[in-house]
Design a protein around this motif. Sequence first.
Motif, PDB file in Angstrom:
ATOM      1  N   LEU A   1       0.749  -0.948  -0.222  1.00 26.39           N
ATOM      2  CA  LEU A   1       0.444  -0.042  -0.024  1.00 26.39           C
ATOM      3  C   LEU A   1       0.968   1.115  -0.035  1.00 26.39           C
ATOM      4  CD1 LEU A   1      -2.646  -0.774   2.579  1.00 26.39           C
ATOM      5  CD2 LEU A   1      -3.367  -0.500   0.026  1.00 26.39           C
ATOM      6  N   GLY A   2       1.579   0.757   0.899  1.00 28.78           N
ATOM      7  CA  GLY A   2       2.718   2.452   0.513  1.00 28.78           C
ATOM      8  C   GLY A   2       3.487   2.572  -0.551  1.00 28.78           C
ATOM      9  N   PHE A   3       3.816   1.594  -1.279  1.00 31.98           N
ATOM     10  CA  PHE A   3       5.088   1.542  -2.334  1.00 31.98           C
ATOM     11  C   PHE A   3       3.689   2.423  -3.062  1.00 31.98           C
ATOM     12  CE2 PHE A   3       6.113  -0.232  -6.810  1.00 31.98           C
ATOM     13  CZ  PHE A   3       7.328  -0.028  -6.208  1.00 31.98           C
ATOM     14  N   LEU A   4       2.383   1.623  -3.278  1.00 28.63           N
ATOM     15  CA  LEU A   4       1.296   2.031  -4.176  1.00 28.63           C
ATOM     16  C   LEU A   4       1.318   3.862  -4.289  1.00 28.63           C
ATOM     17  CD1 LEU A   4      -1.051   1.088  -6.677  1.00 28.63           C
ATOM     18  CD2 LEU A   4      -2.473   0.868  -4.680  1.00 28.63           C
ATOM     19  N   MET A   5       0.849   3.732  -2.743  1.00 32.33           N
ATOM     20  CA  MET A   5       0.460   5.442  -2.174  1.00 32.33           C
ATOM     21  C   MET A   5       1.748   6.170  -2.655  1.00 32.33           C
ATOM     22  SD  MET A   5      -0.987   4.513   1.690  1.00 32.33           S
ATOM     23  CE  MET A   5      -0.579   6.757   2.010  1.00 32.33           C
ATOM     24  N   ALA A   6       3.099   6.193  -3.068  1.00 33.45           N
ATOM     25  CA  ALA A   6       3.997   6.608  -2.990  1.00 33.45           C
ATOM     26  C   ALA A   6       4.162   7.111  -4.969  1.00 33.45           C
ATOM     27  CB  ALA A   6       5.214   5.684  -3.136  1.00 33.45           C
ATOM     28  N   PHE A   7       3.109   6.536  -5.676  1.00 34.44           N
ATOM     29  CA  PHE A   7       3.433   6.156  -6.943  1.00 34.44           C
ATOM     30  C   PHE A   7       1.779   7.254  -7.561  1.00 34.44           C
ATOM     31  CE2 PHE A   7       6.449   3.452  -6.836  1.00 34.44           C
ATOM     32  CZ  PHE A   7       7.674   4.241  -7.445  1.00 34.44           C
ATOM     33  N   LYS A   8       1.109   7.790  -6.323  1.00 37.78           N
ATOM     34  CA  LYS A   8      -0.465   8.120  -6.903  1.00 37.78           C
ATOM     35  C   LYS A   8      -0.722   9.183  -6.046  1.00 37.78           C
ATOM     36  CE  LYS A   8      -2.371   4.604  -9.091  1.00 37.78           C
ATOM     37  NZ  LYS A   8      -3.020   4.491  -9.833  1.00 37.78           N
ATOM     38  N   SER A   9      -1.159  10.183  -6.152  1.00 36.78           N
ATOM     39  CA  SER A   9      -1.516  11.170  -5.999  1.00 36.78           C
ATOM     40  C   SER A   9      -2.952  12.191  -5.269  1.00 36.78           C
ATOM     41  CB  SER A   9      -0.395  12.620  -6.588  1.00 36.78           C
ATOM     42  OG  SER A   9      -0.882  12.641  -7.591  1.00 36.78           O
ATOM     43  N   GLY A  10      -2.681  12.913  -4.608  1.00 33.43           N
ATOM     44  CA  GLY A  10      -4.678  13.578  -3.754  1.00 33.43           C
ATOM     45  C   GLY A  10      -5.204  12.459  -3.711  1.00 33.43           C
ATOM     46  N   LYS A  11      -5.909  12.663  -4.233  1.00 36.65           N
ATOM     47  CA  LYS A  11      -7.195  11.846  -3.037  1.00 36.65           C
ATOM     48  C   LYS A  11      -7.094   9.714  -3.052  1.00 36.65           C
ATOM     49  CE  LYS A  11     -11.226  14.516  -5.066  1.00 36.65           C
ATOM     50  NZ  LYS A  11     -12.578  14.517  -6.178  1.00 36.65           N
ATOM     51  N   TRP A  12      -6.053   9.301  -3.516  1.00 36.32           N
ATOM     52  CA  TRP A  12      -5.734   7.952  -3.682  1.00 36.32           C
ATOM     53  C   TRP A  12      -4.894   7.707  -2.495  1.00 36.32           C
ATOM     54  CZ3 TRP A  12      -7.581   3.434  -5.179  1.00 36.32           C
ATOM     55  CH2 TRP A  12      -7.878   3.239  -6.452  1.00 36.32           C
ATOM     56  N   VAL A  13      -3.819   8.737  -2.398  1.00 35.47           N
ATOM     57  CA  VAL A  13      -3.151   9.160  -1.244  1.00 35.47           C
ATOM     58  C   VAL A  13      -4.185   8.671  -0.239  1.00 35.47           C
ATOM     59  CG1 VAL A  13      -1.288   9.677   0.143  1.00 35.47           C
ATOM     60  CG2 VAL A  13      -1.655   9.521  -2.343  1.00 35.47           C
TER      61      VAL A  13
ATOM     62  N   MET B   1      -4.603   6.699   3.517  1.00 36.59           N
ATOM     63  CA  MET B   1      -3.800   6.461   4.026  1.00 36.59           C
ATOM     64  C   MET B   1      -4.030   5.545   5.752  1.00 36.59           C
ATOM     65  SD  MET B   1      -2.608  10.091   5.378  1.00 36.59           S
ATOM     66  CE  MET B   1      -2.180  10.857   4.000  1.00 36.59           C
ATOM     67  N   PRO B   2      -5.184   5.593   5.628  1.00 37.00           N
ATOM     68  CA  PRO B   2      -5.784   4.851   7.275  1.00 37.00           C
ATOM     69  C   PRO B   2      -5.957   3.550   7.031  1.00 37.00           C
ATOM     70  CG  PRO B   2      -7.470   6.759   6.446  1.00 37.00           C
ATOM     71  CD  PRO B   2      -6.893   6.549   4.998  1.00 37.00           C
ATOM     72  N   ALA B   3      -5.746   2.812   6.461  1.00 33.92           N
ATOM     73  CA  ALA B   3      -5.558   1.597   6.012  1.00 33.92           C
ATOM     74  C   ALA B   3      -4.363   0.916   6.403  1.00 33.92           C
ATOM     75  CB  ALA B   3      -6.759   0.939   4.634  1.00 33.92           C
ATOM     76  N   HIS B   4      -3.683   2.457   5.376  1.00 29.67           N
ATOM     77  CA  HIS B   4      -2.069   2.021   5.555  1.00 29.67           C
ATOM     78  C   HIS B   4      -1.466   1.985   6.723  1.00 29.67           C
ATOM     79  CE1 HIS B   4       1.973   2.682   4.623  1.00 29.67           C
ATOM     80  NE2 HIS B   4       2.298   3.409   4.922  1.00 29.67           N
ATOM     81  N   ALA B   5      -1.853   2.717   7.875  1.00 31.88           N
ATOM     82  CA  ALA B   5      -0.923   3.036   8.637  1.00 31.88           C
ATOM     83  C   ALA B   5      -1.342   2.193   9.432  1.00 31.88           C
ATOM     84  CB  ALA B   5      -1.808   4.665   9.302  1.00 31.88           C
ATOM     85  N   HIS B   6      -2.656   1.217   9.760  1.00 37.77           N
ATOM     86  CA  HIS B   6      -3.506   0.371  10.598  1.00 37.77           C
ATOM     87  C   HIS B   6      -2.944  -0.525  10.726  1.00 37.77           C
ATOM     88  CE1 HIS B   6      -5.677   3.645  12.163  1.00 37.77           C
ATOM     89  NE2 HIS B   6      -6.390   2.571  13.153  1.00 37.77           N
ATOM     90  N   ILE B   7      -2.662  -1.050   9.000  1.00 35.51           N
ATOM     91  CA  ILE B   7      -2.993  -2.593   8.140  1.00 35.51           C
ATOM     92  C   ILE B   7      -0.371  -2.522   8.933  1.00 35.51           C
ATOM     93  CG2 ILE B   7      -1.461  -3.719   6.821  1.00 35.51           C
ATOM     94  CD1 ILE B   7      -4.035  -2.628   5.284  1.00 35.51           C
ATOM     95  N   ASN B   8       0.141  -1.288   9.083  1.00 34.58           N
ATOM     96  CA  ASN B   8       1.577  -1.168   9.200  1.00 34.58           C
ATOM     97  C   ASN B   8       1.599  -1.241  10.723  1.00 34.58           C
ATOM     98  OD1 ASN B   8       3.208  -1.314   6.836  1.00 34.58           O
ATOM     99  ND2 ASN B   8       2.314   0.751   6.734  1.00 34.58           N
ATOM    100  N   LEU B   9       1.256  -0.232  11.146  1.00 33.44           N
ATOM    101  CA  LEU B   9       1.424  -0.500  13.312  1.00 33.44           C
ATOM    102  C   LEU B   9       0.011  -1.605  13.570  1.00 33.44           C
ATOM    103  CD1 LEU B   9       1.026   3.613  13.514  1.00 33.44           C
ATOM    104  CD2 LEU B   9       3.263   2.061  13.276  1.00 33.44           C
ATOM    105  N   LEU B  10      -0.807  -1.660  13.204  1.00 29.26           N
ATOM    106  CA  LEU B  10      -1.636  -2.660  14.406  1.00 29.26           C
ATOM    107  C   LEU B  10      -1.345  -3.997  13.969  1.00 29.26           C
ATOM    108  CD1 LEU B  10      -3.543  -3.360  16.816  1.00 29.26           C
ATOM    109  CD2 LEU B  10      -5.440  -2.680  14.916  1.00 29.26           C
ATOM    110  N   GLY B  11      -1.433  -3.545  12.385  1.00 32.10           N
ATOM    111  CA  GLY B  11      -1.071  -5.215  11.331  1.00 32.10           C
ATOM    112  C   GLY B  11       0.498  -5.666  12.092  1.00 32.10           C
TER     113      GLY B  11
END
Length: 133
Positions: free
Chosen positions: A22-34, A38-48
Amino acid sequence: MEGVSKFFIIASLFYLIAGTSLGFLMAFKSGKWVLRLMPAHAHINLLGWVSMLIFGFAYYLVPMAAGRPMYSHSLPYVHFALSNTGLLGMAVCWVASRFPNSPVSPRFVWPFGLMVVVSLWLFMFNVVMTLFA
């Protein structure tokens, strides 16, 4: 290492791959995609990734440190099921609710968040009872 410890560690490796992807995908997208991811990426990394790895090692190491078996052998499996279901449910709801005209509301996240909170209380109860009972 066996049992629920192994399950938590395997799940954490899955979340490491998912969160990094997800982070890699977010690095190449911009605007609304990020913003959608973002909330899913943060929780998957920290809680997951991080928390699941800690839970896996805690269920393995706490009984050794306490010099006695885990207080309950069934609560860790309930913890595993609730925390994973809750995390995946939150991530899916966050991403799905951010699309225009989506039938998924951000309000659908709270039951999954509650599952995660309950699972954390079960973990804390089991560890405290193992150490001090």
